[in-house]
Design a protein around this motif. Structure first.
Motif, PDB file in Angstrom:
ATOM      1  N   GLN A 146       0.505  -1.218  -0.374  1.00 52.28           N
ATOM      2  CA  GLN A 146       0.468  -0.081   0.127  1.00 52.28           C
ATOM      3  C   GLN A 146       0.798   1.128   0.106  1.00 52.28           C
ATOM      4  OE1 GLN A 146      -3.034  -0.465   3.824  1.00 52.28           O
ATOM      5  NE2 GLN A 146      -4.129  -2.037   2.160  1.00 52.28           N
ATOM      6  N   THR A 147       0.554   2.759  -0.358  1.00 50.82           N
ATOM      7  CA  THR A 147       1.053   3.786  -0.308  1.00 50.82           C
ATOM      8  C   THR A 147       1.162   3.950   0.978  1.00 50.82           C
ATOM      9  OG1 THR A 147      -1.445   5.462  -0.814  1.00 50.82           O
ATOM     10  CG2 THR A 147       0.214   4.136  -2.419  1.00 50.82           C
ATOM     11  N   ALA A 148       1.810   5.043   0.978  1.00 49.91           N
ATOM     12  CA  ALA A 148       1.725   5.863   2.283  1.00 49.91           C
ATOM     13  C   ALA A 148       0.444   6.595   3.159  1.00 49.91           C
ATOM     14  CB  ALA A 148       2.843   6.707   2.833  1.00 49.91           C
ATOM     15  N   GLU A 149      -0.067   6.698   1.446  1.00 49.98           N
ATOM     16  CA  GLU A 149      -1.126   7.658   2.154  1.00 49.98           C
ATOM     17  C   GLU A 149      -2.804   6.292   2.616  1.00 49.98           C
ATOM     18  OE1 GLU A 149      -4.407  10.668  -0.031  1.00 49.98           O
ATOM     19  OE2 GLU A 149      -2.215  10.926  -0.382  1.00 49.98           O
ATOM     20  N   GLU A 150      -2.314   4.914   1.515  1.00 51.54           N
ATOM     21  CA  GLU A 150      -3.196   4.507   2.056  1.00 51.54           C
ATOM     22  C   GLU A 150      -3.567   3.736   3.033  1.00 51.54           C
ATOM     23  OE1 GLU A 150      -4.001   2.112  -2.425  1.00 51.54           O
ATOM     24  OE2 GLU A 150      -2.401   1.744  -1.967  1.00 51.54           O
ATOM     25  N   ASN A 154      -7.220   3.997   5.779  1.00 49.97           N
ATOM     26  CA  ASN A 154      -6.963   2.308   6.838  1.00 49.97           C
ATOM     27  C   ASN A 154      -6.846   2.126   7.729  1.00 49.97           C
ATOM     28  OD1 ASN A 154      -7.699   1.090   3.584  1.00 49.97           O
ATOM     29  ND2 ASN A 154      -5.834   0.535   3.336  1.00 49.97           N
ATOM     30  N   PHE A 155      -5.207   2.325   8.520  1.00 51.68           N
ATOM     31  CA  PHE A 155      -5.846   2.321  10.015  1.00 51.68           C
ATOM     32  C   PHE A 155      -6.458   3.210  10.709  1.00 51.68           C
ATOM     33  CE2 PHE A 155      -3.199   3.281  14.354  1.00 51.68           C
ATOM     34  CZ  PHE A 155      -3.065   2.158  14.296  1.00 51.68           C
ATOM     35  N   ASN A 156      -6.860   4.497   9.772  1.00 53.35           N
ATOM     36  CA  ASN A 156      -6.861   5.277  10.874  1.00 53.35           C
ATOM     37  C   ASN A 156      -9.289   5.176  10.377  1.00 53.35           C
ATOM     38  OD1 ASN A 156      -7.901   7.927  12.106  1.00 53.35           O
ATOM     39  ND2 ASN A 156      -8.232   8.633   9.611  1.00 53.35           N
ATOM     40  N   SER A 157      -8.883   4.186   9.437  1.00 48.92           N
ATOM     41  CA  SER A 157     -10.492   3.947   9.821  1.00 48.92           C
ATOM     42  C   SER A 157     -10.554   2.283  10.553  1.00 48.92           C
ATOM     43  CB  SER A 157     -10.795   3.332   8.318  1.00 48.92           C
ATOM     44  OG  SER A 157     -10.984   4.144   7.076  1.00 48.92           O
ATOM     45  N   ALA A 158      -9.945   2.085  10.722  1.00 49.67           N
ATOM     46  CA  ALA A 158     -10.170   1.059  11.304  1.00 49.67           C
ATOM     47  C   ALA A 158      -9.617   0.898  12.540  1.00 49.67           C
ATOM     48  CB  ALA A 158      -8.460  -0.240  11.799  1.00 49.67           C
ATOM     49  N   PHE A 159      -8.872   2.392  13.205  1.00 48.59           N
ATOM     50  CA  PHE A 159      -8.455   2.254  14.597  1.00 48.59           C
ATOM     51  C   PHE A 159      -8.621   3.864  14.401  1.00 48.59           C
ATOM     52  CE2 PHE A 159      -6.220  -1.203  13.705  1.00 48.59           C
ATOM     53  CZ  PHE A 159      -6.486  -2.398  14.427  1.00 48.59           C
ATOM     54  N   PRO A 160      -9.510   4.513  14.904  1.00 47.16           N
ATOM     55  CA  PRO A 160      -9.943   5.884  15.251  1.00 47.16           C
ATOM     56  C   PRO A 160      -9.050   6.830  16.044  1.00 47.16           C
ATOM     57  CG  PRO A 160     -12.023   5.590  14.810  1.00 47.16           C
ATOM     58  CD  PRO A 160     -11.184   4.079  14.259  1.00 47.16           C
ATOM     59  N   TYR A 174       5.297   3.670  12.879  1.00 52.84           N
ATOM     60  CA  TYR A 174       4.959   2.577  13.232  1.00 52.84           C
ATOM     61  C   TYR A 174       4.246   2.837  11.713  1.00 52.84           C
ATOM     62  CZ  TYR A 174       0.797  -1.295  13.571  1.00 52.84           C
ATOM     63  OH  TYR A 174       0.265  -2.027  13.577  1.00 52.84           O
ATOM     64  N   LEU A 175       3.877   3.515  11.083  1.00 52.17           N
ATOM     65  CA  LEU A 175       3.337   3.263   9.276  1.00 52.17           C
ATOM     66  C   LEU A 175       4.391   3.750   8.645  1.00 52.17           C
ATOM     67  CD1 LEU A 175       0.060   5.351   9.774  1.00 52.17           C
ATOM     68  CD2 LEU A 175       0.026   3.151   9.980  1.00 52.17           C
ATOM     69  N   GLY A 176       5.642   4.061   9.011  1.00 54.10           N
ATOM     70  CA  GLY A 176       6.415   3.456   7.727  1.00 54.10           C
ATOM     71  C   GLY A 176       6.725   4.165   7.304  1.00 54.10           C
ATOM     72  N   PHE A 181       5.512  13.844   6.505  1.00 48.60           N
ATOM     73  CA  PHE A 181       4.855  12.849   5.308  1.00 48.60           C
ATOM     74  C   PHE A 181       3.418  13.161   5.968  1.00 48.60           C
ATOM     75  CE2 PHE A 181       2.822   9.565   3.083  1.00 48.60           C
ATOM     76  CZ  PHE A 181       3.117  10.389   1.284  1.00 48.60           C
ATOM     77  N   LEU A 182       3.110  12.795   7.288  1.00 46.63           N
ATOM     78  CA  LEU A 182       1.943  12.571   8.042  1.00 46.63           C
ATOM     79  C   LEU A 182       1.414  13.813   8.147  1.00 46.63           C
ATOM     80  CD1 LEU A 182      -0.426  10.460   9.665  1.00 46.63           C
ATOM     81  CD2 LEU A 182       0.994  10.512  11.578  1.00 46.63           C
ATOM     82  N   SER A 183       1.754  14.866   8.503  1.00 42.86           N
ATOM     83  CA  SER A 183       1.000  15.983   8.640  1.00 42.86           C
ATOM     84  C   SER A 183       0.491  16.495   7.402  1.00 42.86           C
ATOM     85  CB  SER A 183       2.059  16.967   9.033  1.00 42.86           C
ATOM     86  OG  SER A 183       2.217  16.666  10.079  1.00 42.86           O
ATOM     87  N   LYS A 184       1.386  16.280   5.863  1.00 47.41           N
ATOM     88  CA  LYS A 184       1.020  16.372   4.845  1.00 47.41           C
ATOM     89  C   LYS A 184      -0.156  15.699   4.595  1.00 47.41           C
ATOM     90  CE  LYS A 184       5.138  17.394   3.131  1.00 47.41           C
ATOM     91  NZ  LYS A 184       6.371  17.750   1.739  1.00 47.41           N
ATOM     92  N   ILE A 185      -0.442  14.641   4.434  1.00 43.73           N
ATOM     93  CA  ILE A 185      -1.210  13.404   4.935  1.00 43.73           C
ATOM     94  C   ILE A 185      -3.064  14.320   5.473  1.00 43.73           C
ATOM     95  CG2 ILE A 185      -2.751  11.213   5.284  1.00 43.73           C
ATOM     96  CD1 ILE A 185       0.759  10.047   4.826  1.00 43.73           C
ATOM     97  N   ARG A 186      -2.306  14.687   6.993  1.00 43.54           N
ATOM     98  CA  ARG A 186      -3.424  15.103   7.303  1.00 43.54           C
ATOM     99  C   ARG A 186      -4.045  15.881   6.732  1.00 43.54           C
ATOM    100  NH1 ARG A 186      -2.013  13.755  13.798  1.00 43.54           N
ATOM    101  NH2 ARG A 186      -2.875  11.386  13.688  1.00 43.54           N
TER     102      ARG A 186
END
Length: 189
Positions: A146-150, A154-160, A174-176, A181-186
């Motif tokens: 999966q891409t980093a965004e995926e 998926n993690f956010n959907s499973a464990f909000p 944990y997400l690699g 990069f997480l800030s950009k995704i959010r």
């Protein structure tokens, strides 16, 4: 405090009241402040932790000097450096409290005694380790497929609720990917 563990055990096998008394005699409890270390790399891991309240993480330091989180444990989850714990070998991992945490502790020197006196606990840990192995395999698959965004979506959907509990740098590790990069995704969401 042991009732949380007894309830969890009884989801997989049955311990009667006498067996619960025996098990309780071989356990201890501990509390840790946020950022406290329960275990450090270089030592032999002599304890397995059942989280009653709070959140722990297992991580190592990679060749670039960055923390790489490999596992989290929240309420009703176990965490340890299992290789070090089971084989009493030197550990490469740290276990740290991500928030104020209360745990029930199984010490390695009592581990086999628990199985000898309470055969149902061997079944319990076998089933727990099977679930842990399955989760690890799925995580590795996601890291490679999966891409980093995926992975984040998926993690956010499973464990909000979990995503809101842990610091951003730990979740990114944990997400690699990096916290930046997480800030950009959010920011895209």
């Amino acid at each position: 405090m042991y009732n949380a563990l007894f309830d969890h055990v009884n989801r997989f096998t049955n311990l009667d009241e006498d067996e619960q008394v025996i098990l309780a005699s071989m356990l201890k409890t501990a509390s840790y402040k946020k950022k406290a270390f329960l275990h450090e790399a270089g030592a032999i891991c002599r304890e397995n932790y059942f989280v009653v309240k709070g959140c722990l993480r297992l991580y190592f330091i990679d060749i670039k000097g960055a923390e790489q989180t490999t596992q989290f444990a929240i309420e009703n989850w176990w965490i340890s450096d299992l290789t070090s714990f089971l084989f009493q070998s030197q550990s490469d991992f740290y276990i740290q409290a991500a928030e104020e945490t209360e745990v029930i502790v199984v010490e390695r020197h009592l581990y086999d005694h628990i199985f000898e006196q309470l055969p149902g606990m061997e079944k319990y840990f076998r089933l727990i380790y099977q679930k842990l192995h399955q989760a690890s395999q799925i995580r590795i698959k996601y890291l490679y497929s999966q891409t980093a965004e995926e992975r984040y979506t998926n993690f956010n959907s499973a464990f909000p609720a979990f995503v809101q509990r842990v610091p951003q740098y730990m979740l990114a590790s944990y997400l690699g990917f990096t916290p930046e990069f997480l800030s950009k995704i959010r920011a895209k969401k």
